[in-house]
Motif scaffolding. Structure first.
Motif, short mmCIF file in Angstrom:
data_model
loop_
_atom_site.label_atom_id
_atom_site.label_comp_id
_atom_site.label_asym_id
_atom_site.label_seq_id
_atom_site.Cartn_x
_atom_site.Cartn_y
_atom_site.Cartn_z
N PHE A 183 0.81 -1.20 0.00
CA PHE A 183 0.00 0.00 0.00
C PHE A 183 0.85 1.26 0.00
N ALA A 184 0.28 2.32 -0.55
CA ALA A 184 0.82 3.69 -0.52
C ALA A 184 2.28 3.74 -0.97
N SER A 185 3.16 4.28 -0.14
CA SER A 185 4.56 4.49 -0.54
C SER A 185 5.28 3.17 -0.82
N LEU A 186 4.87 2.09 -0.17
CA LEU A 186 5.50 0.79 -0.44
C LEU A 186 5.18 0.33 -1.86
N ARG A 187 3.94 0.55 -2.28
CA ARG A 187 3.52 0.22 -3.64
C ARG A 187 4.35 1.04 -4.64
N ASP A 188 4.50 2.32 -4.35
CA ASP A 188 5.27 3.20 -5.24
C ASP A 188 6.73 2.76 -5.31
N GLN A 189 7.29 2.40 -4.17
CA GLN A 189 8.70 1.98 -4.11
C GLN A 189 8.93 0.69 -4.89
N GLU A 237 -3.63 -13.97 2.65
CA GLU A 237 -3.41 -12.66 2.07
C GLU A 237 -2.51 -11.90 3.02
N LEU A 238 -1.36 -11.47 2.54
CA LEU A 238 -0.36 -10.77 3.35
C LEU A 238 -0.27 -9.33 2.85
N ALA A 239 -0.47 -8.39 3.74
CA ALA A 239 -0.42 -6.98 3.36
C ALA A 239 0.62 -6.25 4.20
N PHE A 240 1.34 -5.36 3.54
CA PHE A 240 2.31 -4.50 4.22
C PHE A 240 1.83 -3.06 4.08
N LEU A 241 1.71 -2.38 5.23
CA LEU A 241 1.16 -1.03 5.27
C LEU A 241 2.17 -0.07 5.88
N PRO A 242 2.53 0.99 5.15
CA PRO A 242 3.49 1.96 5.70
C PRO A 242 2.83 2.76 6.81
N PRO A 243 3.62 3.50 7.58
CA PRO A 243 3.04 4.34 8.64
C PRO A 243 2.03 5.32 8.03
#
Length: 75
Positions: free
Chosen positions: A7-13, A65-71
């Motif tokens: 999600f968010a910045s992790l997706r962009d990275q 389903e494994l999700a990583f969410l930035p701060p």
């Protein structure tokens, strides 16, 4: 198969949002998958498995389903 979401910045990275990975034989944890993604330090990134917040030591199973969410920021 394991569905991995960023999600968010992790997706962009990473340059992707959703991927399916084949789990290796044996015990695999959320932290090990994070290390395989090579997105840097886990730091304050939150982890969810099947929409429940967990720690990096959470053991994964086929179909999870494994999700990583930035701060999160805002106000």
């Amino acid at each position: 198969m394991l569905r991995v979401l960023l999600f968010a910045s992790l997706r962009d990275q990473a340059g992707w949002e959703d991927r399916c990975l084949t789990l290796a034989a044996g015990v695999v944890t959320a932290g090990e998958i994070w290390d395989q993604l090579q997105l840097g330090s886990l730091g304050s990134v939150m982890i969810a498995v099947n929409q429940q917040l967990v720690g990096p030591e959470q053991v994964l199973n086929n179909g999870d389903e494994l999700a990583f969410l930035p701060p999160f920021t805002g106000g």
